[in-house]
Enzyme design. Structure first.
Site, PDB file in Angstrom:
ATOM      1  N   HIS A 405       0.818  -1.219   0.000  1.00  0.00           N
ATOM      2  CA  HIS A 405       0.000   0.000   0.000  1.00  0.00           C
ATOM      3  C   HIS A 405       0.853   1.271   0.000  1.00  0.00           C
ATOM      4  O   HIS A 405       0.311   2.374  -0.162  1.00  0.00           O
ATOM      5  CB  HIS A 405      -0.930   0.005   1.220  1.00  0.00           C
ATOM      6  N   ASP A 409      -2.394   1.505  -4.518  1.00  0.00           N
ATOM      7  CA  ASP A 409      -3.654   1.768  -3.843  1.00  0.00           C
ATOM      8  C   ASP A 409      -4.686   0.702  -4.211  1.00  0.00           C
ATOM      9  O   ASP A 409      -4.477  -0.115  -5.114  1.00  0.00           O
ATOM     10  CB  ASP A 409      -4.176   3.157  -4.206  1.00  0.00           C
TER      11      ASP A 409
END
Length: 433
Positions: A405, A409
């Site tokens: 992350h 995304d």
């Protein structure tokens, strides 16, 4: 009689040294050309070193557990003929100077100073750390730009330079180290007491298990792991494989498993979403040109290794099947070469082999994603038709996608695994192989 110098061969662009694990021949033994003389281990794979000539082993220069640099002479073999066959006699002065410097580094490094660390550091890096007064704790928090996050010479020299600049500006070094919290979990883990009862057996991890443990902990501490899951209908794939696997094996001499079919879909999806085919280097993103798929493989001893299918997007299904079978077979037989595990840009692991429906795999650094293939199961499902919906038995599986992350995304991570699912569900049952 001539003498031949057996040197540690080059084993891959990122492999600079190896540890001797076992001598297969003793002084006085006769060796045939291409016969294995010793076994070595790198931070990736175990391998054998064969002799380039036939002759008698007259001298062993390194013992078991010694670390040897690529190109160093490890043994002397006496061969019939006159003169000296050692290739080092004609080495240019510049190369000889470099070899002396390597020897100096090896002699001056004090490995015992770094035994408390689970990370791998080359002798050159450890020597620089010793000269600059860098502690093991500091060395462990340096962000490495080498393979699998390994700290390189440039990394440690940059760290030294940055620390000098910080000291000049009267700023505490610890303030400038955002990675410093990494040391806290390790300290807590070492301090935790472990009780041992009378009937318990204490067994030391083998070398590969220690490496795997270090890689897994480092990955969790490095990447912000997030998972996305998607269920896929692979009924058409199961039917097609059942129909053609016999003819495929007869024509190609290879078994057709589900793995190459899945790998083919992953390679296509990576071309569609190149943002998943990247690596992270500190504050920089490296966009990989080639699609090299890592294929996690379980070993007979319970350990894990990840051979790599190079340029996977350029292979048809036959080529993919051959690559999967070759690497998988050599992994189980312990015949992988160091190059076979280098250069991966994305990894696939088949947890369904052991009956798992889905999983949350750990990313192989410095990659940013890994896909787990769940077990294929017959399940009741709603089937939509122009005449209406009905319940039928379908072959389904889960895809579990772990991604970093920090740079990936949810939109990208979810879209990528969805595209893999779309390729699998749209599989052409009339295709050739």
């Amino acid at each position: 009689m001539a003498k031949f110098e057996l040197k540690l061969p080059k084993m891959g662009e990122s492999v600079a040294e190896a540890t001797i694990t076992n001598w297969l021949k003793n002084v006085g033994d006769f060796i045939e050309a291409d016969e294995a003389v010793l076994e070595i281990a790198t931070d990736k794979v175990d391998s054998e070193v064969p002799s380039e000539v036939s002759g008698k082993l007259v001298e062993i220069l390194f013992q078991v557990d010694d670390v040897v640099q690529v190109g160093q002479t490890i043994a002397i073999i006496e061969v019939s003929g006159e003169g000296n066959e050692t290739p080092s006699t004609d080495v240019p002065a510049a190369v000889a100077t470099i070899e002396k410097e390597v020897e100096y580094v090896k002699e001056t490094v004090a490995p015992t100073n770094f035994n408390d660390s689970d990370k791998f550091f080359s002798p050159l890096v450890k020597n620089i750390a010793k000269e600059e007064g860098i502690s093991v704790a500091e060395l462990e928090i340096i962000a490495g730009s080498g393979k699998d996050g390994r700290v390189t010479k440039d990394d440690i020299l940059k760290y030294v330079s940055d620390q000098k600049a910080i000291a000049k500006d009267h700023v505490l070094p610890t303030v400038a180290q955002p990675a410093a919290p990494k040391a806290q979990p390790a300290t807590a883990a070492k301090a935790a007491p472990v009780s041992v009862n009378g009937g318990d057996e204490v067994v030391e991890m083998d070398r590969m298990r220690k490496l795997i443990a270090g890689y897994m902990v480092a990955s969790i501490q490095t990447s912000a792991h997030v998972q996305s899951f998607i269920e896929v209908d692979v009924t058409n794939i199961v039917k097609w494989r059942d129909k053609v696997k016999g003819a495929f094996e007869k024509r190609e001499g290879e078994k057709l498993t589900f793995t190459p079919i899945m790998m083919e879909a992953v390679a296509k999806a990576l071309k569609d979403f190149p943002g998943m085919n990247i690596s992270v280097d500190g504050d920089y993103i490296i966009k990989r040109k080639n699609i090299n798929l890592g294929m996690a493989a379980a070993l007979p001893n319970g350990n894990l290794i990840v051979p790599v299918i190079k340029n996977a997007d350029q292979l048809n299904l036959v080529g993919m099947a051959k690559a999967v079978n070759d690497l998988g077979g050599r992994a189980k037989a312990g015949k992988l070469k160091p190059d076979d595990t280098q250069g991966g840009t994305y990894t696939v692991t088949n947890v369904g082999t052991f009956g798992s429906v889905f999983g949350t795999p750990i990313i192989s650094q410095p990659q940013v994603g890994i896909l787990a293939l769940g077990a294929i199961r017959k399940v009741p499902a709603v089937i939509e038709t122009p005449e209406g919906d009905f319940i039928g038995i379908r072959q389904k599986m889960f895809l579990s996608h772990s991604y970093d992350h920090r740079v990936v995304d949810g939109a990208l991570g979810g879209s990528f695994v969805k595209r893999v699912a779309e390729y699998l569900e749209a599989f052409d049952v009339n295709r050739d192989y």
